[in-house]
Design an enzyme around this catalytic site. Structure first.
Site, PDB file in Angstrom:
ATOM      1  N   GLU A  70       2.314  30.850  24.182  1.00 25.82           N
ATOM      2  CA  GLU A  70       1.414  29.813  23.656  1.00 25.82           C
ATOM      3  C   GLU A  70       1.714  28.530  24.413  1.00 25.82           C
ATOM      4  O   GLU A  70       2.773  27.923  24.219  1.00 25.82           O
ATOM      5  CB  GLU A  70       1.633  29.604  22.158  1.00 25.82           C
ATOM      6  CG  GLU A  70       0.649  28.583  21.599  1.00 25.82           C
ATOM      7  CD  GLU A  70       0.083  29.016  20.262  1.00 25.82           C
ATOM      8  OE1 GLU A  70      -0.742  29.949  20.237  1.00 25.82           O
ATOM      9  OE2 GLU A  70       0.507  28.448  19.254  1.00 25.82           O
ATOM     10  N   TYR A  92      -2.563  21.950  16.661  1.00 19.52           N
ATOM     11  CA  TYR A  92      -1.105  21.756  16.588  1.00 19.52           C
ATOM     12  C   TYR A  92      -0.478  23.022  16.015  1.00 19.52           C
ATOM     13  O   TYR A  92      -0.954  23.562  15.006  1.00 19.52           O
ATOM     14  CB  TYR A  92      -0.762  20.525  15.714  1.00 19.52           C
ATOM     15  CG  TYR A  92      -1.242  19.260  16.387  1.00 19.52           C
ATOM     16  CD1 TYR A  92      -0.454  18.616  17.332  1.00 19.52           C
ATOM     17  CD2 TYR A  92      -2.526  18.774  16.153  1.00 19.52           C
ATOM     18  CE1 TYR A  92      -0.928  17.491  18.017  1.00 19.52           C
ATOM     19  CE2 TYR A  92      -3.006  17.652  16.837  1.00 19.52           C
ATOM     20  CZ  TYR A  92      -2.198  17.026  17.767  1.00 19.52           C
ATOM     21  OH  TYR A  92      -2.669  15.938  18.461  1.00 19.52           O
ATOM     22  N   SER A  93       0.603  23.473  16.644  1.00 20.89           N
ATOM     23  CA  SER A  93       1.334  24.632  16.121  1.00 20.89           C
ATOM     24  C   SER A  93       1.913  24.257  14.762  1.00 20.89           C
ATOM     25  O   SER A  93       2.457  23.157  14.608  1.00 20.89           O
ATOM     26  CB  SER A  93       2.515  24.996  17.027  1.00 20.89           C
ATOM     27  OG  SER A  93       2.087  25.243  18.334  1.00 20.89           O
ATOM     28  N   CYS A 118       6.786  29.035  24.262  1.00 23.20           N
ATOM     29  CA  CYS A 118       5.871  28.008  23.755  1.00 23.20           C
ATOM     30  C   CYS A 118       6.227  26.636  24.343  1.00 23.20           C
ATOM     31  O   CYS A 118       7.397  26.260  24.384  1.00 23.20           O
ATOM     32  CB  CYS A 118       5.936  27.950  22.229  1.00 23.20           C
ATOM     33  SG  CYS A 118       4.686  26.862  21.509  1.00 23.20           S
ATOM     34  N   TYR A 174       0.033  24.767  26.170  1.00 22.33           N
ATOM     35  CA  TYR A 174      -1.068  23.810  26.001  1.00 22.33           C
ATOM     36  C   TYR A 174      -0.899  22.616  26.919  1.00 22.33           C
ATOM     37  O   TYR A 174       0.150  22.488  27.537  1.00 22.33           O
ATOM     38  CB  TYR A 174      -1.147  23.356  24.535  1.00 22.33           C
ATOM     39  CG  TYR A 174       0.175  23.039  23.851  1.00 22.33           C
ATOM     40  CD1 TYR A 174       0.766  21.790  23.974  1.00 22.33           C
ATOM     41  CD2 TYR A 174       0.826  24.012  23.067  1.00 22.33           C
ATOM     42  CE1 TYR A 174       1.967  21.500  23.340  1.00 22.33           C
ATOM     43  CE2 TYR A 174       2.022  23.732  22.425  1.00 22.33           C
ATOM     44  CZ  TYR A 174       2.582  22.479  22.565  1.00 22.33           C
ATOM     45  OH  TYR A 174       3.769  22.204  21.927  1.00 22.33           O
TER      46      TYR A 174
HETATM   47  P1  FAD Z   1      -5.902  12.982  24.529  1.00 15.73           P
HETATM   48  O1  FAD Z   1      -6.742  11.857  24.027  1.00 15.73           O
HETATM   49  O2  FAD Z   1      -6.518  14.337  24.576  1.00 15.73           O
HETATM   50  O3  FAD Z   1      -5.314  12.575  25.942  1.00 15.73           O
HETATM   51  C1  FAD Z   1      -4.391  13.417  26.627  1.00 15.73           C
HETATM   52  C2  FAD Z   1      -3.550  12.598  27.584  1.00 15.73           C
HETATM   53  O4  FAD Z   1      -4.360  12.021  28.585  1.00 15.73           O
HETATM   54  C3  FAD Z   1      -2.820  11.409  26.935  1.00 15.73           C
HETATM   55  O5  FAD Z   1      -1.497  11.383  27.429  1.00 15.73           O
HETATM   56  C4  FAD Z   1      -3.583  10.185  27.386  1.00 15.73           C
HETATM   57  O6  FAD Z   1      -2.750   9.037  27.477  1.00 15.73           O
HETATM   58  C5  FAD Z   1      -4.044  10.636  28.749  1.00 15.73           C
HETATM   59  N1  FAD Z   1      -5.253   9.997  29.266  1.00 15.73           N
HETATM   60  C6  FAD Z   1      -6.237   9.358  28.596  1.00 15.73           C
HETATM   61  N2  FAD Z   1      -7.203   8.945  29.456  1.00 15.73           N
HETATM   62  C7  FAD Z   1      -6.820   9.342  30.695  1.00 15.73           C
HETATM   63  C8  FAD Z   1      -7.366   9.214  31.989  1.00 15.73           C
HETATM   64  N3  FAD Z   1      -8.527   8.588  32.205  1.00 15.73           N
HETATM   65  N4  FAD Z   1      -6.693   9.747  33.029  1.00 15.73           N
HETATM   66  C9  FAD Z   1      -5.511  10.405  32.850  1.00 15.73           C
HETATM   67  N5  FAD Z   1      -4.926  10.529  31.641  1.00 15.73           N
HETATM   68  C10 FAD Z   1      -5.578  10.016  30.581  1.00 15.73           C
HETATM   69  N6  FAD Z   1       0.884  18.942  20.669  1.00 15.73           N
HETATM   70  C11 FAD Z   1       1.982  18.528  19.988  1.00 15.73           C
HETATM   71  O7  FAD Z   1       2.380  17.358  20.070  1.00 15.73           O
HETATM   72  N7  FAD Z   1       2.675  19.400  19.157  1.00 15.73           N
HETATM   73  C12 FAD Z   1       2.287  20.700  19.006  1.00 15.73           C
HETATM   74  O8  FAD Z   1       2.937  21.475  18.278  1.00 15.73           O
HETATM   75  C13 FAD Z   1       1.121  21.141  19.697  1.00 15.73           C
HETATM   76  N8  FAD Z   1       0.686  22.409  19.553  1.00 15.73           N
HETATM   77  C14 FAD Z   1      -0.424  22.829  20.228  1.00 15.73           C
HETATM   78  C15 FAD Z   1      -0.857  24.144  20.057  1.00 15.73           C
HETATM   79  C16 FAD Z   1      -1.977  24.601  20.704  1.00 15.73           C
HETATM   80  C17 FAD Z   1      -2.430  26.035  20.505  1.00 15.73           C
HETATM   81  C18 FAD Z   1      -2.698  23.714  21.560  1.00 15.73           C
HETATM   82  C19 FAD Z   1      -3.925  24.179  22.292  1.00 15.73           C
HETATM   83  C20 FAD Z   1      -2.283  22.406  21.738  1.00 15.73           C
HETATM   84  C21 FAD Z   1      -1.140  21.950  21.077  1.00 15.73           C
HETATM   85  N9  FAD Z   1      -0.694  20.616  21.210  1.00 15.73           N
HETATM   86  C22 FAD Z   1       0.434  20.210  20.528  1.00 15.73           C
HETATM   87  C23 FAD Z   1      -1.400  19.634  22.052  1.00 15.73           C
HETATM   88  C24 FAD Z   1      -2.423  18.834  21.192  1.00 15.73           C
HETATM   89  O9  FAD Z   1      -3.499  19.695  20.819  1.00 15.73           O
HETATM   90  C25 FAD Z   1      -3.031  17.642  21.945  1.00 15.73           C
HETATM   91  O10 FAD Z   1      -3.546  18.106  23.168  1.00 15.73           O
HETATM   92  C26 FAD Z   1      -2.039  16.526  22.193  1.00 15.73           C
HETATM   93  O11 FAD Z   1      -1.560  15.975  20.960  1.00 15.73           O
HETATM   94  C27 FAD Z   1      -2.694  15.379  22.990  1.00 15.73           C
HETATM   95  O12 FAD Z   1      -3.873  15.016  22.326  1.00 15.73           O
HETATM   96  P2  FAD Z   1      -4.342  13.499  22.203  1.00 15.73           P
HETATM   97  O13 FAD Z   1      -5.661  13.502  21.497  1.00 15.73           O
HETATM   98  O14 FAD Z   1      -3.261  12.635  21.662  1.00 15.73           O
HETATM   99  O15 FAD Z   1      -4.529  13.081  23.707  1.00 15.73           O
END
Ligand code: FAD
Ligand code: A2P
Length: 291
Positions: free
Chosen positions: A289, A81-82, A249, A291
């Site tokens: 940046e 997360y940023s 971003c 993601y």
């Molecule tokens: P995950 O469990 O990884 O799932 C991702 C999505 O897939 C969800 O919407 C879920 O409902 C869906 N999903 C689940 N199963 C399936 C399936 N079978 N088929 C299709 N879809 C499915 N995020 C922010 O909110 N704020 C930030 O500031 C931010 N900054 C970031 C900075 C960087 C450098 C990076 C790399 C990422 C950043 N992110 C940010 C993104 C964050 O890291 C996560 O990827 C994000 O919160 C989603 O993660 P999660 O574990 O909730 O979802």
């Protein structure tokens, strides 16, 4: 060699906490940034780092280790997360770090693991953090540098930190700031109250794009790249200056469309986009940046 006017500090903290020995950080603030009328939920979450060695710079990210295991029985992987707070923290004393998290939902699929875990926490809960990480999205060191910031949704997080620093700790600087910020509706306007305060600052220019409330010239949704076209002259005039940097971003899927918007904006000013962006990249003035 003369130092570049747009260099970033070489001395940045990195991976002070690793997944094997994460920081157990207590949540000190947990509030919604979206109005209940919005279809989205984005939360501002602040962690107490007072009794830790966690330190960070504006523009870095942190890792969160959600509890539990994936379908294959492996521990859930770390999510980044940023960081949304300036290096001295929302508290101004370097004792907190904040992030801005969108609850990821994609029905009928299972809810996103880490974002839902974070959004369901409360003040007092303890979360495992790693980091900080990132050296390519830092605030320019040089005083008075100009910044063009392009954000969609939670992409505003690092820029919230930049703006707090620019109009707080580094308030004596005279650099200009352009903020292009795209969200769906006014109910999704993250940190809108803070941004409104900057509008009074000399040299701050704001261009919002409320995609579901406003239309572009072709009658489609209004996006940041349409605002970039409108302000192409000002933006590219500023970018001609050696001490101006461009940052973008947000979600990865938007990058091609925004890049194309920048290319059109450059072309409207008679600028060769490829050559210009190559120069910006070489001079460490073009930061992405996604993601
Ligand atoms: P995950 O469990 O990884 O799932 C991702 C999505 O897939 C969800 O919407 C879920 O409902 C869906 N999903 C689940 N199963 C399936 C399936 N079978 N088929 C299709 N879809 C499915 N995020 C922010 O909110 N704020 C930030 O500031 C931010 N900054 C970031 C900075 C960087 C450098 C990076 C790399 C990422 C950043 N992110 C940010 C993104 C964050 O890291 C996560 O990827 C994000 O919160 C989603 O993660 P999660 O574990 O909730 O979802
Ligand atoms: P929209 O969803 O109306 O198409 P989100 O709320 O999903 O985080 O998105 C933040 C903003 O980015 C929304 O206004 C969204 O518009 C917008 N957006 C979506 N696709 C693009 C794109 N290709 N280029 C620029 N902005 C986009």
């Amino acid at each position: 060699m003369t130092p570049s006017p747009h260099a970033h500090t070489a001395d940045f903290p990195s991976n002070l906490y690793k997944p094997g020995a994460p920081l157990q950080a207590r949540i000190s603030e947990h509030r919604s940034l979206t109005d209940p009328a919005s279809g989205n939920e984005v939360r501002h979450i602040t962690f107490d780092i007072a009794d830790s060695k966690f330190r960070y710079l504006d523009g870095q990210s942190l890792g969160v280790l959600p509890p539990g295991e994936d379908a294959a029985g492996r521990p859930h992987k770390l999510r980044l997360y940023s960081i949304a707070s300036p290096s001295e923290g929302d508290d101004g004393a370097g004792k907190t770090v904040s992030i801005c998290v969108k609850r990821a939902l994609n029905p009928p699929h299972p809810p996103g693991v880490c974002s839902n875990y974070l959004c369901d926490r409360a003040v007092g809960d303890v979360v495992k953090l790693t980091g900080p990480v990132g050296k390519s999205f830092l605030l320019p060191d040089a005083p008075n540098s100009h910044m063009i910031l392009i954000a969609t949704g939670t992409g505003i997080a690092p820029f919230r930190a930049f703006l707090k620093t620019r109009y707080g700790r580094r308030a004596s600087e005279t650099g200009q700031t352009w903020l292009f910020f795209g969200v769906k509706t006014r109910f999704d306007y993250l940190y809108g109250d803070e941004i409104a305060q900057y509008e009074r600052q000399p040299g701050f220019h704001l261009a919002t794009a409320f995609s579901r409330e406003e239309q572009n010239a072709e009658g489609g949704r209004m996006y940041v790249q349409h605002r970039l076209q409108e302000h192409a002259k000002s933006v590219f005039e500023l970018l001609q200056q050696d001490n101006a940097s461009l940052y973008m971003c947000g979600l990865r899927g938007m990058e091609p469309a925004i890049t194309e918007g920048l290319r059109l904006a450059a072309a409207s000013q008679g600028i060769d986009y490829e050559a210009f962006m190559k120069r910006l990249t070489q001079e460490n003035r073009w930061h992405v940046e996604v993601y």
